[in-house]
Design an enzyme around this catalytic site. Structure first.
Site, PDB file in Angstrom:
ATOM      1  N   HIS A 132      -3.276   5.841   1.871  1.00  0.00           N
ATOM      2  CA  HIS A 132      -3.986   4.869   2.707  1.00  0.00           C
ATOM      3  C   HIS A 132      -4.969   5.648   3.576  1.00  0.00           C
ATOM      4  CE1 HIS A 132      -4.465   1.903   5.973  1.00  0.00           C
ATOM      5  NE2 HIS A 132      -3.957   0.993   5.161  1.00  0.00           N
ATOM      6  N   ASP A 209       4.288   9.156   5.155  1.00  0.00           N
ATOM      7  CA  ASP A 209       3.905   7.800   5.531  1.00  0.00           C
ATOM      8  C   ASP A 209       4.916   6.863   4.877  1.00  0.00           C
ATOM      9  OD1 ASP A 209       2.894   5.218   5.508  1.00  0.00           O
ATOM     10  OD2 ASP A 209       0.875   5.773   4.878  1.00  0.00           O
ATOM     11  N   GLN A 212       5.354   1.653   3.469  1.00  0.00           N
ATOM     12  CA  GLN A 212       5.698   0.777   2.355  1.00  0.00           C
ATOM     13  C   GLN A 212       7.126   0.982   1.854  1.00  0.00           C
ATOM     14  OE1 GLN A 212       3.900  -1.746   1.320  1.00  0.00           O
ATOM     15  NE2 GLN A 212       2.278  -1.234   2.773  1.00  0.00           N
ATOM     16  N   LYS A 235       5.995  -4.052   8.618  1.00  0.00           N
ATOM     17  CA  LYS A 235       6.149  -3.920   7.167  1.00  0.00           C
ATOM     18  C   LYS A 235       7.567  -4.257   6.722  1.00  0.00           C
ATOM     19  CE  LYS A 235       1.993  -2.031   6.499  1.00  0.00           C
ATOM     20  NZ  LYS A 235       0.897  -2.699   5.774  1.00  0.00           N
ATOM     21  N   CYS A 373      -7.521  -0.391   1.593  1.00  0.00           N
ATOM     22  CA  CYS A 373      -7.652   0.832   2.403  1.00  0.00           C
ATOM     23  C   CYS A 373      -7.288   2.075   1.592  1.00  0.00           C
ATOM     24  CB  CYS A 373      -6.800   0.743   3.671  1.00  0.00           C
ATOM     25  SG  CYS A 373      -7.407  -0.455   4.858  1.00  0.00           S
TER      26      CYS A 373
END
Length: 415
Positions: A132, A209, A212, A235, A373
């Site tokens: 992202h 990250d 997700q 999320k 993104c």
């Protein structure tokens, strides 16, 4: 597809779960809402909404230094969320949990603070082609400031990372490897143990990250041995504007403050300032108290259902959706990795992704269109963007049928 353990699996009552999400009980353009934009943000269960209302109605006050009853209640609720996240991520201690605005804020914290202290001219930072923008741009800014170099792990045609290429990229100059746990565009689950092991062999640190992954994958930061792990509440059924950064204590203690102001200090005088201990050193100013309090209820919701059970339901939905999408003429799946979370991107030859999104919305089906993104990823596939359908625990097979039927009509109409 991600494997799901059989031990603790149980069949969830999805219709009962849906009753906990008031927003789902509505029509859009005269059709029942089918919400497949969960990779952008999930909907919120009643217990999260109620926690927000309880805070503002019952004990709205600033936290920590107040000695009155409301301040003590607010502080207790706020710090309870830190304990819950410490358990949820299995950090070694609760002080390794830093509250932030979300994954983007967490990554910027590490890039700014770790980067300021440890990245120097000639050093290398590795990111992946699946990232992202929020896990690319902060490192680009840092690299420009420090005269460091960015290297990129290439992506294979199926949406998986090229791990052999990564192992050739990494060197003794590598100081940071920043990768996602799961791709927001393609759903690909990355092989973090392999990445982390290779990084640590050359003394590099790893930031993950986890935006997700948080709703779908069992997390254990100690077992992973990552150095940083960033998450966003929204999320995984929590509020927007709240999240957290996990960091190993030894690193957090060596890193300078990210922002300055109240709370992150012990003593201030015009002759000098002494900074607070972690985690408070990185939590300047009045935080987003209500949403962090409500974040605890999002974790409680996920824990109550069980991640194994959520993942099992979502994998069934993903498999069903892929089978249905594969029957549509001129539709091409984008991202077919063996290990995925419940995200599927696709394009239809001759039909712009934006038009597909609009026409599905006319039928009450909410999907995300565009580059998500991840412009460098789209460029590597030679496309402008995709349609992305992403599934959560409250989605159903009948909703997927509505999407598949709508796509079939779109192809027939546009062709």
């Amino acid at each position: 597809m991600a494997e799901v353990s059989q031990e603790s699996k149980k069949v969830l009552d999805i219709q009962e779960i849906r009753k906990e999400f008031p927003v789902l009980d509505q029509e859009v353009n005269g059709k029942p809402l089918a919400y497949f934009d969960n990779a952008a943000t999930t909907q919120k269960p009643l217990q999260v909404i109620q926690a927000l209302e309880d805070y503002y109605k019952g004990y709205n006050a600033n936290i920590h230094r107040g000695i009155h009853t409301l301040a003590e209640r607010a502080t207790k609720a706020f710090e309870e969320t830190r304990v819950v996240l410490h358990q949820f991520l299995n950090s070694k201690e609760k002080e390794e949990i830093i509250f932030t605005k979300g994954t983007t804020d967490s990554i910027n914290l590490v890039a700014s603070s770790f980067g300021r202290r440890f990245i120097n001219e000639g050093d290398e930072i590795i990111v992946s082609g699946l990232e992202h923008h929020s896990n690319i741009v902060p490192w680009q800014i840092l690299a420009e400031d420090k005269k460091a170099t960015i290297k990129v792990i290439p992506v294979l045609d199926n949406g998986e990372l090229d791990y052999e290429a990564f192992e050739k990229l990494i060197s003794k100059r590598t100081k940071m490897v920043a990768v996602n746990h799961a791709s927001n565009s393609l759903g690909t689950i990355n092989d973090l143990p392999r990445i982390i092991k290779a990084a640590h062999q050359v003394g590099a640190k790893v930031l993950v990250d986890g935006a997700q992954a948080t709703a779908h994958i069992a997390l254990d930061v100690q077992s992973l041995d990552c150095d940083f792990y960033a998450i966003s509440a929204h999320k995984f059924y929590g509020p927007t504007g709240a999240g957290a950064l996990y960091g190993k204590r030894e690193l957090l203690e060596e890193m300078p403050p990210y922002q300055s102001g109240g709370e992150m200090i012990k003593d201030v005088s015009f002759s000098g300032t002494t900074f607070n201990d972690i985690p408070y050193k990185f939590e300047a100013g009045t935080p987003n108290i209500a949403d962090i309090v409500a974040l605890k209820e999002a974790v409680n919701f996920v824990n109550r259902l069980g991640k194994e059970n959520i993942a099992s339901h979502e994998m069934n939905l993903l498999k069903y959706a892929v089978e249905g999408l594969s029957t549509i003429k001129d539709l091409k799946l984008v991202g077919t990795a063996a290990e995925k979370v419940s995200v599927q991107s696709f394009i239809i030859d001759g039909v712009h992704h934006f038009d597909i999104g609009q026409m599905l919305d006319a039928r009450g089906v909410a999907v995300r269109t565009g580059h998500h993104c991840t412009q460098p990823l789209m460029e590597s596939f030679g496309i402008e963007g995709t349609v992305r359908a992403s599934f959560a625990v409250y989605n159903t097979v009948s909703e997927i049928d509505s999407m598949i039927e709508g796509l079939g009509r779109i192809v027939k109409f546009m062709k």
